[in-house]
Design an enzyme around this catalytic site. Structure first.
Site, PDB file in Angstrom:
ATOM      1  N   TYR A 126     -44.395  50.388  22.839  1.00  0.00           N
ATOM      2  CA  TYR A 126     -44.238  49.284  21.894  1.00  0.00           C
ATOM      3  C   TYR A 126     -45.187  48.126  22.192  1.00  0.00           C
ATOM      4  CZ  TYR A 126     -39.989  51.441  19.970  1.00  0.00           C
ATOM      5  OH  TYR A 126     -39.089  52.290  19.360  1.00  0.00           O
ATOM      6  N   LYS A 173     -39.213  60.749  31.074  1.00  0.00           N
ATOM      7  CA  LYS A 173     -39.907  61.987  30.707  1.00  0.00           C
ATOM      8  C   LYS A 173     -41.097  62.124  31.671  1.00  0.00           C
ATOM      9  CE  LYS A 173     -40.204  65.480  27.925  1.00  0.00           C
ATOM     10  NZ  LYS A 173     -39.185  66.490  27.697  1.00  0.00           N
ATOM     11  N   ASP A 207     -34.562  64.290  27.264  1.00  0.00           N
ATOM     12  CA  ASP A 207     -34.056  65.246  26.259  1.00  0.00           C
ATOM     13  C   ASP A 207     -32.731  65.870  26.711  1.00  0.00           C
ATOM     14  OD1 ASP A 207     -35.733  66.269  28.176  1.00  0.00           O
ATOM     15  OD2 ASP A 207     -36.847  67.619  26.874  1.00  0.00           O
ATOM     16  N   ASP A 231     -34.675  51.997  22.785  1.00  0.00           N
ATOM     17  CA  ASP A 231     -34.442  51.690  21.375  1.00  0.00           C
ATOM     18  C   ASP A 231     -33.646  52.825  20.725  1.00  0.00           C
ATOM     19  OD1 ASP A 231     -34.648  50.577  18.881  1.00  0.00           O
ATOM     20  OD2 ASP A 231     -36.799  50.873  18.644  1.00  0.00           O
ATOM     21  N   ASP A 235     -29.171  53.205  19.771  1.00  0.00           N
ATOM     22  CA  ASP A 235     -28.563  53.555  18.480  1.00  0.00           C
ATOM     23  C   ASP A 235     -27.665  54.787  18.638  1.00  0.00           C
ATOM     24  OD1 ASP A 235     -30.195  51.526  17.379  1.00  0.00           O
ATOM     25  OD2 ASP A 235     -30.421  52.639  15.509  1.00  0.00           O
TER      26      ASP A 235
END
Ligand code: NAI
Length: 336
Positions: A126, A173, A207, A231, A235
């Site tokens: 970002y 990751k 994952d 982010d 959610d």
């Protein structure tokens, strides 16, 4: 009680509706407050200002140290850089703290979810460093610095300690992004071993981590992760406890703190008076804790818990028919 000065950024979309509701609830709880209302995003453009993040909004947040902010819309694929990303970078609000916990009266798949997502808020993908190298080929730079990784890791361990949390899971990751995500792991391990060996520590590839989150969220406590994963995962965690209408958030730096819901400006329901204001009200509760008004924070918490448990006045996302202000009125009525 000392009078607090708090910057209020209503935002756009459902922002003005939910922030009006949150403001009324906070005032009804008894906070002695002067609100300094300032625009950002589309609201700034509507007021004829050239900058979507006006200097006076930034300056006021820095001067008063605390802001309550509604969501702001970011154009997709073109237009100005996200106001939120700019705000977090310019005020160095390096830690996003987003608790997601089960609420009595809100039916979900799982009971006893109690997770806090701690997201690095200033770098990663970002950073906005994108370019077209040659026609048809674009690159997007993922930035990780030792300073920011160490800072967010230390923040997470300190948060866990102060809030009596037992375990930190770092989502990463680093099997693929060995250097950037690897750096966060190196820094987190270092802080854990040197400063907080009493907190349980684990690392999980993102994952597999999200799969386990939806299978059994109760095994997680504090999640520490970089900007973009944070982010997305926040959610997901919102979805585990009843949706975006019921999860608060805060953006914390050394010089200022901005409290805002996890949700966005919800253009699909904006202006209809049906948005759930609870996420921003809960963000207000986090803000009250931050400014050491714990009694008022508890008063609001207890009031909205009663309203949820009664189940008579609920917004549509929670299965009811109440409007935004009606829901706020029900909470206020419980504080009388
Ligand atoms: P969103 O969070 O605005 O909406 C996703 C879905 O959740 C929609 O169906 C919406 O109606 C529902 N929803 C969200 N908040 C709700 C509430 N309080 N009560 C009831 N339902 C609610 O996400 P979306 O659509 O991806 O983003 C819309 C805009 O918001 C974009 O421009 C995005 O960049 C911006 N955004 C801003 C944020 C901020 O200012 N902190 C955070 C996230 C997105």
């Amino acid at each position: 009680m000392a009078k607090h000065t708090i910057v209020l950024v209503p935002g756009d979309g459902i922002g003005p509706e939910v922030s009006a509701a949150a403001r009324r609830v906070i005032e009804a709880a008894g906070l002695s407050v002067e609100w300094v209302e300032l625009p950002a995003g589309a609201a700034a453009v509507e007021q004829g200002l050239e900058n979507v993040l006006p200097q006076r909004t930034l300056a006021a947040i820095l001067a008063h140290k605390v802001a309550l902010k509604g969501p702001v819309t970011t154009p997709i694929g073109k237009g100005f850089q996200s106001v939120n990303v700019q705000l977090r970078k310019k005020l160095n609000l390096y830690a996003a703290v987003r608790p997601a916990h089960t609420l009595g009266g809100v039916k979900t798949r799982f009971d006893n979810v109690d997770i806090v997502v701690i997201r690095e808020n200033t770098e990663g993908l970002y950073s906005g460093l994108e370019q077209e190298v040659v026609p048809g080929v674009v690159t997007s730079l993922k930035v990780a610095t030792e300073v920011a990784c160490t800072r967010i890791a230390r923040f997470a361990f300190r948060y866990a300690t102060r809030n009596h949390r037992k375990k930190i899971t770092v989502l990463h990751k680093a099997n693929i992004m060995k250097m950037s995500d690897g750096l966060l792991l190196t820094c987190a391990r270092r802080i854990y071993e040197a400063e907080y060996p009493n907190i349980e520590y684990e690392e999980m590839i993102i994952d597999a981590g999200v799969m386990r989150l939806v299978q059994d969220p109760t095994r997680f406590d504090v999640l520490l992760t970089e900007n973009m994963y944070g982010d997305v995962v926040s959610d997901l965690c919102a979805g585990l406890v009843g949706g975006l209408g019921v999860v608060p958030g805060s953006n914390i730096g050394d010089d200022a703190a901005v409290f805002e819901a996890v949700h966005g400006s919800a253009p699909d329901i904006a202006g209809k008076g049906v948005a759930n204001p609870l996420a921003l009200i809960m963000s207000g509760v986090l803000m009250l804790q931050h400014i050491h008004e714990e009694t008022l924070a508890r008063r609001i918490e207890s009031a909205y818990q009663q309203v949820l448990l009664e189940g008579k006045t609920l917004t549509r996302d929670l299965g009811g028919q109440a409007g935004t202000q009606q829901f706020a009125d029900a909470i206020i009525a419980k504080m009388r």
